[in-house]
Design a protein around this motif. Structure first.
Motif, short mmCIF file in Angstrom:
data_model
loop_
_atom_site.label_atom_id
_atom_site.label_comp_id
_atom_site.label_asym_id
_atom_site.label_seq_id
_atom_site.Cartn_x
_atom_site.Cartn_y
_atom_site.Cartn_z
N ARG A 154 0.84 -1.28 0.15
CA ARG A 154 0.17 0.14 0.13
C ARG A 154 0.93 1.19 0.04
O ARG A 154 1.92 1.26 0.67
N ARG B 217 -14.48 5.82 10.48
CA ARG B 217 -13.89 4.96 9.43
C ARG B 217 -14.22 5.45 8.10
O ARG B 217 -13.46 5.11 7.05
N ASP C 1 -11.27 5.65 5.25
CA ASP C 1 -11.63 5.08 3.86
C ASP C 1 -11.47 6.09 2.64
O ASP C 1 -10.67 5.91 1.86
N ASP D 201 -7.61 7.13 2.48
CA ASP D 201 -6.87 6.08 1.83
C ASP D 201 -7.11 5.90 0.35
O ASP D 201 -6.36 5.66 -0.49
N GLU E 86 -3.91 0.36 11.02
CA GLU E 86 -4.77 -0.91 10.87
C GLU E 86 -4.35 -1.65 9.40
O GLU E 86 -4.13 -2.67 9.28
N ARG E 87 -4.78 -0.79 8.57
CA ARG E 87 -4.77 -1.29 7.18
C ARG E 87 -3.46 -1.21 6.41
O ARG E 87 -3.06 -1.39 5.43
#
Length: 457
Positions: free
Chosen positions: A5, A383, A387, A390, A425-426
């Motif tokens: 990522r 969240r 999202d 990102d 976390e991602r």
């Protein structure tokens, strides 16, 4: 095997010198007391942000001949604040806006080299220009510089300052831009630089700093600004924070780098962004509407309209229709010292668009100003915001964002506590700093002679 990522870059903008801050909020604090700067900087460092950013104004802003009382009046000197923050932070980048029009290369290079030493390599310089005589009245140099020449002086200023930063690495250096000559001799700190803007020589008295030179940032959307960033900046601020506009801007500035012998990763694209968080998306939308009404009072709406119309509109009702008269063309004499006075290239055309929008949506003057000046980039639950950020970065609409909270100094706290953990976390945002300097944080090369070589013509 899927590609890793893309890592998100985050920066914190200390609010104040803008129109987003809500000073009427009960949580609002001082923009002068040092504790306010400390609070936001430590929050940004706790969240592992790349940098803390201070804007700067060189003159109090006026409207109708009076101090603009809906804006910040005064702020401590940028270098004093950043130097003090170096003592109470350990990894966070410390960047500030310093003008290239009304300063001198030796003075600015000395200040930034000192800050880089005091912070162990965390200094960043946002290079800006100024051309208006109103600001220039505060300086001996005055408003002499035509607008079209300001980027030329900025390029020359940065080349001269970079020569000084590099002089302790290369030894005695001399550049004659007009003659296209570069000379290098044995020695330490001696320099000479000459072009149409500067004719300086001497010995730079600050040894080479941990980064070699500070990170250079630039904010500008014009053709000249984009080209200046592609040639000289390490990061560029932009207003293009939506997907389509962001991707277009990103591709444009990244596409200019090769002509200057640079790689795409040599320039970090950072749109400015505001945010409103809620327990749910609906809750955030409700909060966002309240914030916008706090940011644009009736008086603010009238003053904002005056900046476009270039005339006194105090007799108009902010909850009534827009003025039927057209703006007064030419130099803006109502609002002085504000970037917004130069934003409307064609005020009459802009006023016509505003009237059409107000009529189509049934908006009052205040509601129209809320509509056209809205800068709430991210609105939603933690969240949803994570999202969105990102997605924009992974799709090359940006490399990250400069976050501008609407409350000083605690407006960044909720983002740090809720959104950042979700990004971590991602795997899209660091869990800890990987290097000591601002160049490490931004993924930039730690040492380069490109400014010196380009300055030699």
């Amino acid at each position: 095997m899927s590609a890793p990522r893309k890592q998100i870059h985050l920066a914190a903008h200390f609010p104040g010198v803008n129109n987003t801050t809500v000073w009427s909020d009960p949580a609002a604090g001082s923009h002068i007391e040092f504790e306010s700067f400390v609070h936001m900087a430590r929050t940004a460092e706790r969240a592992k942000f790349d940098l803390f950013f201070l804007a700067e104004g060189l003159r109090l802003r006026e409207q109708g001949g009076l101090i603009h009382d809906l804006d910040v009046v005064g702020r401590p000197d940028t270098f004093a604040v950043l130097s003090a923050l170096a003592a109470v932070t350990g990894r966070l980048g410390l960047t500030g806006t310093i003008n290239s029009t009304f300063n001198e290369p030796y003075e600015v290079a000395r200040q930034f080299a000192s800050l880089d030493h005091l912070s162990d390599g965390r200094a960043g310089w946002n290079v800006v220009t100024s051309w208006d005589a109103f600001t220039g009245e505060n300086f001996r140099r005055g408003g002499f510089l035509p607008e079209q020449d300001r980027y030329e002086r900025a390029r020359s200023f940065l080349s001269a300052a970079s020569l000084l930063f590099d002089s302790w690495r290369t030894g005695d250096v001399a550049v004659d831009v007009d003659a296209g000559r570069f000379l290098s001799r044995a020695g330490a700190g001696d320099f000479a630089y000459r072009d149409r803007h500067f004719d300086i020589s001497g010995r730079f008295d600050v040894p080479r700093s941990p980064q070699g030179r500070p990170v250079v940032l630039q904010a500008g959307d014009s053709e000249e600004g984009r080209e200046f960033a592609a040639a000289s900046a390490d990061a560029i601020f932009t207003r293009h924070a939506t997907l389509d506009a962001g991707r277009e801007f990103y591709a444009d500035v990244k596409g200019r780098l090769a002509a200057h012998g640079r790689r795409p990763e040599d320039l970090v694209v950072l749109p400015a962004a505001t945010f409103v968080l809620g327990d749910t998306d609906a809750d955030a939308e409700e909060k966002a509407a309240l914030v916008r009404r706090q940011q644009v009072s009736g008086r603010t709406a009238i003053l904002t309209a005056e900046q476009l119309w270039n005339r006194d509109l105090s007799a108009y009702d902010p909850d009534g229709p827009l003025p039927e008269v057209d703006p007064i063309p030419g130099e803006n004499t109502v609002a002085r010292g504000r970037a917004s006075t130069r934003m409307h290239r064609d005020p009459v055309a802009t006023a016509h668009r505003w009237r059409e929008l107000a009529e189509a949506k049934g908006l009052s003057l205040r509601e129209l100003v809320i509509e056209v000046s809205g800068r709430q980039t991210f609105v939603g639950s933690a969240r949803t915001v994570a999202d969105t950020i990102d997605d924009l970065v992974q799709r090359d609409a940006a490399d990250g964002f400069i976050l501008v909270p609407h409350v000083t100094p605690g407006g960044l706290d909720e983002f740090a506590d809720t959104v950042v953990p979700l990004l971590q976390e991602r795997g899209a945002f660091r869990a800890d700093y990987e290097g000591p300097t601002l160049r490490h944080h931004l993924g930039l090369r730690t040492d380069s002679g490109r400014h010196r070589e380009r300055g030699a013509g």
